[in-house]
Design an enzyme around this catalytic site. Structure first.
Site, PDB file in Angstrom:
ATOM      1  N   GLU A 104       0.809  -1.314  -0.047  1.00 13.08           N
ATOM      2  CA  GLU A 104      -0.241   0.290  -0.335  1.00 13.08           C
ATOM      3  C   GLU A 104       0.790   1.186   0.190  1.00 13.08           C
ATOM      4  O   GLU A 104       2.501   1.072   0.075  1.00 13.08           O
ATOM      5  CB  GLU A 104      -0.636  -0.066   1.334  1.00 13.08           C
ATOM      6  N   CYS A 117       2.916   9.193   1.193  1.00 12.52           N
ATOM      7  CA  CYS A 117       3.423   8.285   2.545  1.00 12.52           C
ATOM      8  C   CYS A 117       4.049   6.350   1.837  1.00 12.52           C
ATOM      9  O   CYS A 117       3.708   5.791   1.228  1.00 12.52           O
ATOM     10  CB  CYS A 117       2.438   7.921   3.005  1.00 12.52           C
ATOM     11  N   CYS A 124       6.057  -6.657   7.734  1.00  7.96           N
ATOM     12  CA  CYS A 124       6.751  -6.394   8.868  1.00  7.96           C
ATOM     13  C   CYS A 124       6.653  -7.409   9.852  1.00  7.96           C
ATOM     14  O   CYS A 124       6.148  -8.005  10.255  1.00  7.96           O
ATOM     15  CB  CYS A 124       6.155  -4.899   9.085  1.00  7.96           C
ATOM     16  N   CYS A 128       4.479  -5.440  16.497  1.00 10.21           N
ATOM     17  CA  CYS A 128       4.138  -4.144  17.297  1.00 10.21           C
ATOM     18  C   CYS A 128       2.731  -4.879  17.377  1.00 10.21           C
ATOM     19  O   CYS A 128       1.368  -5.151  15.982  1.00 10.21           O
ATOM     20  CB  CYS A 128       4.310  -2.621  16.711  1.00 10.21           C
ATOM     21  N   CYS A 131      -0.812  -2.934  15.397  1.00 14.08           N
ATOM     22  CA  CYS A 131      -0.325  -2.699  13.679  1.00 14.08           C
ATOM     23  C   CYS A 131      -0.078  -3.437  13.027  1.00 14.08           C
ATOM     24  O   CYS A 131      -0.163  -4.409  12.910  1.00 14.08           O
ATOM     25  CB  CYS A 131       1.618  -2.143  13.621  1.00 14.08           C
ATOM     26  N   GLY A 171       6.430  -1.533   6.617  1.00  9.46           N
ATOM     27  CA  GLY A 171       7.260  -2.267   6.754  1.00  9.46           C
ATOM     28  C   GLY A 171       8.128  -1.138   7.828  1.00  9.46           C
ATOM     29  O   GLY A 171       8.166  -0.595   7.539  1.00  9.46           O
ATOM     30  N   SER A 203      10.792   6.892   8.926  1.00  9.95           N
ATOM     31  CA  SER A 203       9.427   6.395  10.488  1.00  9.95           C
ATOM     32  C   SER A 203      10.413   5.032  10.450  1.00  9.95           C
ATOM     33  O   SER A 203      10.240   4.508   9.688  1.00  9.95           O
ATOM     34  CB  SER A 203       8.710   6.649  10.226  1.00  9.95           C
ATOM     35  N   SER A 226       8.915   6.427  15.635  1.00  6.09           N
ATOM     36  CA  SER A 226       7.883   5.779  16.446  1.00  6.09           C
ATOM     37  C   SER A 226       7.844   5.831  18.264  1.00  6.09           C
ATOM     38  O   SER A 226       8.385   4.399  18.398  1.00  6.09           O
ATOM     39  CB  SER A 226       6.846   4.718  15.696  1.00  6.09           C
ATOM     40  N   LEU A 227       7.751   6.073  19.378  1.00  7.10           N
ATOM     41  CA  LEU A 227       7.914   5.459  20.631  1.00  7.10           C
ATOM     42  C   LEU A 227       6.692   4.791  21.362  1.00  7.10           C
ATOM     43  O   LEU A 227       7.257   3.900  21.165  1.00  7.10           O
ATOM     44  CB  LEU A 227       8.084   6.980  20.623  1.00  7.10           C
ATOM     45  N   HIS A 228       5.713   5.906  21.495  1.00 11.23           N
ATOM     46  CA  HIS A 228       3.816   4.968  22.034  1.00 11.23           C
ATOM     47  C   HIS A 228       4.359   4.537  23.169  1.00 11.23           C
ATOM     48  O   HIS A 228       3.408   3.916  23.631  1.00 11.23           O
ATOM     49  CB  HIS A 228       4.209   4.057  20.967  1.00 11.23           C
ATOM     50  N   CYS A 344      -1.703   2.391   8.047  1.00 11.89           N
ATOM     51  CA  CYS A 344      -0.668   1.578   7.185  1.00 11.89           C
ATOM     52  C   CYS A 344      -1.058   0.031   7.663  1.00 11.89           C
ATOM     53  O   CYS A 344      -1.668  -0.452   8.664  1.00 11.89           O
ATOM     54  CB  CYS A 344       0.434   1.144   7.600  1.00 11.89           C
TER      55      CYS A 344
HETATM   56  N1  SAH Z   1       7.596   0.667  10.770  1.00 11.72           N
HETATM   57  C1  SAH Z   1       7.863   2.095  10.658  1.00 11.72           C
HETATM   58  C2  SAH Z   1       7.163   3.054   9.348  1.00 11.72           C
HETATM   59  C3  SAH Z   1       6.355   2.827   9.153  1.00 11.72           C
HETATM   60  S1  SAH Z   1       5.242   2.339  10.412  1.00 11.72           S
HETATM   61  C4  SAH Z   1       7.364   2.896  12.362  1.00 11.72           C
HETATM   62  O1  SAH Z   1       6.880   1.967  13.107  1.00 11.72           O
HETATM   63  O2  SAH Z   1       7.835   3.845  12.335  1.00 11.72           O
HETATM   64  C5  SAH Z   1       3.976   4.214  10.340  1.00 11.72           C
HETATM   65  C6  SAH Z   1       3.442   4.332  11.466  1.00 11.72           C
HETATM   66  O3  SAH Z   1       2.092   4.448  11.572  1.00 11.72           O
HETATM   67  C7  SAH Z   1       4.492   4.238  12.817  1.00 11.72           C
HETATM   68  O4  SAH Z   1       4.271   5.356  13.461  1.00 11.72           O
HETATM   69  C8  SAH Z   1       3.235   3.346  13.591  1.00 11.72           C
HETATM   70  O5  SAH Z   1       3.615   3.103  14.655  1.00 11.72           O
HETATM   71  C9  SAH Z   1       1.710   3.763  13.359  1.00 11.72           C
HETATM   72  N2  SAH Z   1       0.679   2.638  13.360  1.00 11.72           N
HETATM   73  C10 SAH Z   1       0.474   1.841  13.149  1.00 11.72           C
HETATM   74  N3  SAH Z   1      -0.361   1.449  13.272  1.00 11.72           N
HETATM   75  C11 SAH Z   1      -1.007   2.514  13.605  1.00 11.72           C
HETATM   76  C12 SAH Z   1      -2.385   1.970  14.538  1.00 11.72           C
HETATM   77  N4  SAH Z   1      -3.460   1.665  13.903  1.00 11.72           N
HETATM   78  N5  SAH Z   1      -3.068   3.434  14.248  1.00 11.72           N
HETATM   79  C13 SAH Z   1      -2.508   4.452  14.414  1.00 11.72           C
HETATM   80  N6  SAH Z   1      -1.366   4.541  14.201  1.00 11.72           N
HETATM   81  C14 SAH Z   1      -0.635   3.575  13.935  1.00 11.72           C
HETATM   82 FE1  SF4 Z   2       6.512  -2.647  11.374  1.00 12.15          FE
HETATM   83 FE2  SF4 Z   2       6.367   0.084  12.051  1.00 12.15          FE
HETATM   84 FE3  SF4 Z   2       3.933  -1.503  12.034  1.00 12.15          FE
HETATM   85 FE4  SF4 Z   2       5.581  -1.740  14.132  1.00 12.15          FE
HETATM   86  S1  SF4 Z   2       4.475   0.054  13.467  1.00 12.15           S
HETATM   87  S2  SF4 Z   2       5.109  -3.288  13.123  1.00 12.15           S
HETATM   88  S3  SF4 Z   2       7.343  -1.739  12.751  1.00 12.15           S
HETATM   89  S4  SF4 Z   2       4.864  -1.569  10.082  1.00 12.15           S
END
Ligand code: SAH
Ligand code: SF4
Length: 357
Positions: A104, A117, A124, A128, A131, A171, A203, A226-228, A344
């Protein structure tokens, strides 16, 4: 696969042009095809400026040359499977690659500016827990040409230039570093797409060696992390990659990056109800980021199959009030494209299910 001429002689496999950075392209054209340099640049203009992906349509090349090159070169951006357009103008694209895998990309518009984007992997491996991409598993890395192709195909479909790139699709970009950096050089090269490095942002979930490699790249590409979560215990649960690169090591790498580049770092923080949105955690976040120049994006969580809920507006407000008090700059990100599953991995996932039904 070899292409057969009518006489039955096997010809060489065609070259995938989008895989080549400028010096490779130039060498190929001059050494292998005996072209003059201006010709190689003309073809680049067709591809990267005019978005013409068919050699036969490159009308300032002689007919003979076009007929010759058509069998030797393939441009081949990804094939569009589906496009969805959100009420707010966000467009989401599902592409099919040459081996049938699907990825995508998202196109976000803000005024006259557009941001693409891009995905860096099919799936990936980092899993996480919040995600959709991470929950769907990992298939393979994308090639540089597949990364570049997403962008050019979107520019062609949109019919206009896209000004910014974020590597924030499916990814983890730093787990596909070689192709990532190559795509950045292709985007950046003035003879190719000519997009300024400052208009590109990587990112990452916090791959420390990747951040160190970005410092060495010495191109002013921006960094978003991406800290979270604000402590290792919670981050280990939400983002298993934290076991390999815990917060201390990550923050050290961010300091190194900042010392080397002077660039502000964006921190992505997805707001998940009663998991990471507590007021105490806002103080913990401010402490963790102390001494760094950062901009925090508070992102309303986009629910993926029931496990977590999005923080309420009230909880986000209370959290952000602490950041204000602690002098941390932030923005509460307006959600884009939620009506089309723009988080994503969601479109591919849903599409996969549709296909099985
Ligand atoms: N792998 C990399 C880049 C792709 S993810 C990363 O983790 O940074 C891109 C962003 O989307 C990241 O900040 C991720 O934490 C966020 N993301 C993933 N799933 C999400 C969701 N369900 N709602 C909001 N943001 C999300
Ligand atoms: Fe991969 Fe980024 Fe999704 Fe984590 S948030 S699973 S690193 S794509």
């Amino acid at each position: 696969m070899k292409y057969l001429q009518s006489g039955g002689n096997a010809m060489e496999e065609p070259i995938i042009v989008l895989e080549l950075e400028y010096n490779q392209w130039l060498d190929l054209c001059t050494e292998k095809f005996g072209l003059q340099r201006y010709r190689t640049d003309q073809i680049c203009q067709w591809i990267y400026q005019k978005k013409v992906f068919n050699i036969a349509d490159m009308t300032n090349l002689s007919k003979e040359l076009r007929e010759d090159l058509v069998y030797k070169l393939l441009i081949l951006p990804p094939m569009l499977v589906r496009q969805e357009i959100s009420k707010d103008g966000t467009r989401k694209f599902l592409w099919q690659l040459r081996d049938g895998e699907r990825i995508e990309s998202v196109l976000l518009s803000h005024g006259n500016h557009m941001t693409a984007c891009l995905s860096s992997q099919v799936g990936c491996p980092l899993a996480c827990s919040f995600c959709a991409t991470g929950q769907g598993g990992f298939v393979r890395n994308l090639s540089a040409g597949e990364i570049v192709g997403q962008f050019l195909a979107m520019e062609k479909i949109a019919g206009m230039d896209i000004n910014n790139i974020v590597f924030m699709g499916m990814g983890e970009p730093f787990l596909n570093q070689e192709a990532l950096f190559k795509s950045i050089r292709i985007f950046n090269d003035p003879k190719m797409r000519g997009l300024g490095a400052r208009h590109m942002t990587i990112s990452t979930s916090g791959i420390v060696p990747g951040i160190q490699a970005l410092i060495k790249l010495q191109m002013p590409v921006k960094l978003s992390v991406s800290l979270h979560a604000t402590n290792d215990e919670l981050r280990n649960k939400l983002m298993p990659v934290n076991r390999q690169y815990p917060l201390g090591a990550l923050v050290d790498a961010l300091r190194e990056y900042q010392t080397a580049t002077g660039d502000r770092i964006t921190i992505e923080y997805v707001m998940i109800d009663k998991v990471n949105d507590l007021v105490e955690q806002a103080y913990e976040l401010a402490t963790l980021l102390n001494g760094l120049s950062v901009y925090v994006n508070l992102i309303p969580y986009n629910p993926v199959e029931g496990r977590f809920k999005r923080s309420s507006a009230g909880r986000i407000k209370a959290f952000s009030a602490v950041l204000s008090e602690m002098n941390i700059e932030f923005e509460i990100r307006r959600e884009k494209g939620s009506d089309i599953n723009a988080a994503c991995g969601q479109l591919r996932r849903r599409d996969g299910k549709d296909a099985k039904n």
